[in-house]
Structures are given as C-alpha cells and as structure tokens.
Write an enzyme that holds these catalytic residues in place. Sequence first.
Site, PDB file in Angstrom:
ATOM      1  N   ASP A  65       0.815  -1.204   0.000  1.00 17.17           N
ATOM      2  CA  ASP A  65       0.000   0.000   0.000  1.00 17.17           C
ATOM      3  C   ASP A  65       0.853   1.260   0.000  1.00 17.17           C
ATOM      4  O   ASP A  65       2.070   1.216   0.177  1.00 17.17           O
ATOM      5  CB  ASP A  65      -0.897   0.016   1.251  1.00 17.17           C
ATOM      6  CG  ASP A  65      -1.935  -1.080   1.232  1.00 17.17           C
ATOM      7  OD1 ASP A  65      -2.327  -1.501   0.137  1.00 17.17           O
ATOM      8  OD2 ASP A  65      -2.359  -1.516   2.333  1.00 17.17           O
ATOM      9  N   TYR A 120       6.817 -10.124   6.586  1.00 18.94           N
ATOM     10  CA  TYR A 120       6.696  -8.689   6.849  1.00 18.94           C
ATOM     11  C   TYR A 120       7.208  -8.411   8.245  1.00 18.94           C
ATOM     12  O   TYR A 120       7.114  -9.235   9.150  1.00 18.94           O
ATOM     13  CB  TYR A 120       5.237  -8.241   6.778  1.00 18.94           C
ATOM     14  CG  TYR A 120       4.692  -8.053   5.379  1.00 18.94           C
ATOM     15  CD1 TYR A 120       4.724  -6.805   4.761  1.00 18.94           C
ATOM     16  CD2 TYR A 120       4.116  -9.122   4.693  1.00 18.94           C
ATOM     17  CE1 TYR A 120       4.195  -6.627   3.489  1.00 18.94           C
ATOM     18  CE2 TYR A 120       3.597  -8.952   3.419  1.00 18.94           C
ATOM     19  CZ  TYR A 120       3.635  -7.700   2.824  1.00 18.94           C
ATOM     20  OH  TYR A 120       3.127  -7.531   1.560  1.00 18.94           O
TER      21      TYR A 120
END
Length: 278
Positions: A65, A120
């Site tokens: 994003d 992540y």
Amino acid sequence: MAEDPGQTSRVRLAFRIGYIGTSFFGSQYQPGIRTVEGEIESACLRAGIISGRKDSGLALSGRTDRGVHARNQVLAFSTHCPDRAVRALNGQLPYDIWVNSWAYVPDSFYPRYDVISRTYRYYYSRTPSDVSAMKAAAGLFKGTHDFRCFARVEPGKNPVKTIDHIEIITGKDECLLEISAQGFLWHMVRCIAGALLQISEGTLTTMELLYYLSGECKNKVKPASPDGLILWDVDTDLDWQEMTIPNLKTGRIIRKSEELLLLGKVYSLLLSGQDEKP
C-alpha cells in the site's frame, strides 16, 4: 554473464528490489500517479530493456500500500537484453528504489504465485506498554483462520489464510512484529499489528480477539499506520547473484535518513516547549 542474445531470443529475469514507500501511492501500477511499478517500467523503457510493462510480463511478488516499504520484494520481467538489464537497471531507477540481486527464471515464472512465502516486519513507533500481553496474543494468530475482520477482503477473495510464523521481537528501544505466510489479504498485516497494540493498551481483550479470528465482527480492526511496515523478505528457491547498489544512491538514502532524524528531534523540541542546551 553472457552478452545480450539477439532480438529473436527473450530471457526472463527476476530481481530482488528494495524501496522507500513514503513517496509512492503503492506498488501497483496506476496511471498518472507515482507507483513502484510505474517507476520500474519507466526505468526499463529508458534503458531499452523492455518495450512495455504488459508485453514484458513485468510483475511484483506482492502489492504494498501507499507508504509501505520493501527490503526484498521480487520483480520479474522478460527481456531481449538481460546483460543490459543487470548493468543498467540500478542507474535508471530513482534513489528510493534499488536492486540488490538478480536470477534467471523460467519463462513461466510469475512472482505473485511462484514464491514460497512472504515475511513482513512492522516496527512500532514506540515500545508498547504491555509487550508480554502482545507476545501471548500473537501466538493466537498462528495457523489457519478466517481473517475477514483483519483485512479489506476484495470480491472473490478467500478470507482464510494460514500464518506460518508470528513473533513480537524486542530490542534496545524498539519493538516489532514479524509475520510470515504464503500470502496475505489487503491490510491484513497492518490490522494484526494494530490489534496487538490494542491488546497492549487494554482496549482489546483476548476473548474479543478470538471472536474476531472466528470471522465474526461488526466492525473490522483498524489498520496500523503504513509507515512502520516493511515487506522484509520473499522466500524463493532461486539462485540469486548479488548486484552493487551505486554509491550515489546509497549516499542519498543516508542523507535523507539523517534529515528525517533531525526533523524528529525538531518535532520533539517544539512539543516540549523547553530550552535545550548542549
């Protein structure tokens, strides 16, 4: 590496790339705005490596994003000029995108689906008040769950995902969430990071968390800020060859980080309202 093959031969390459997501409107190509894929396509066109994004099959291993960073994202495209691609790509990319290694891959290789897992890391801006509670709650996410309460689920997407690894890691003046899976939903990691922070602050209970993990909720978990999220690694079985990041690029990144550290200190001084003497 051999010289570039003739125009009748096309080779597919994979690259491990990093980027600072602050100035990008996400990784996925969007016309008219700055994205990671858009900048990569422009760099490849300037270098004469590809004729276009679609024709070359240019793709990344995952969508990030706006504001999300990457340390080892995987890029792939097909080219008639593999030698030139390895030599020229870093020099054509802007300072906030870099390439650290490359590999030959089969013509059918598509990084979105042909990787083993993604990891992540979410770095919290401050050490949470109850790290022990976060560590205990993090274990509840491991395994297979319906994550619709922790994501923006796009039409047709299966909300059931399997978390292979999740851990809260603490060090000197830092706290981070590390999480690995084959795939994630949109906003999923940020929502998990936000939920664990709520556990620490006492605004979310363990029972409520278990309820959300059953896929039942009236209101979805609010995602944490994108600033602390990094696509840390993408696991593949490829034979990576290291590449040198130009000194001008690394130097600019270091200078930018120094400027941001100074800005953070200035903000703190402004909030304190007090004189600080050396």
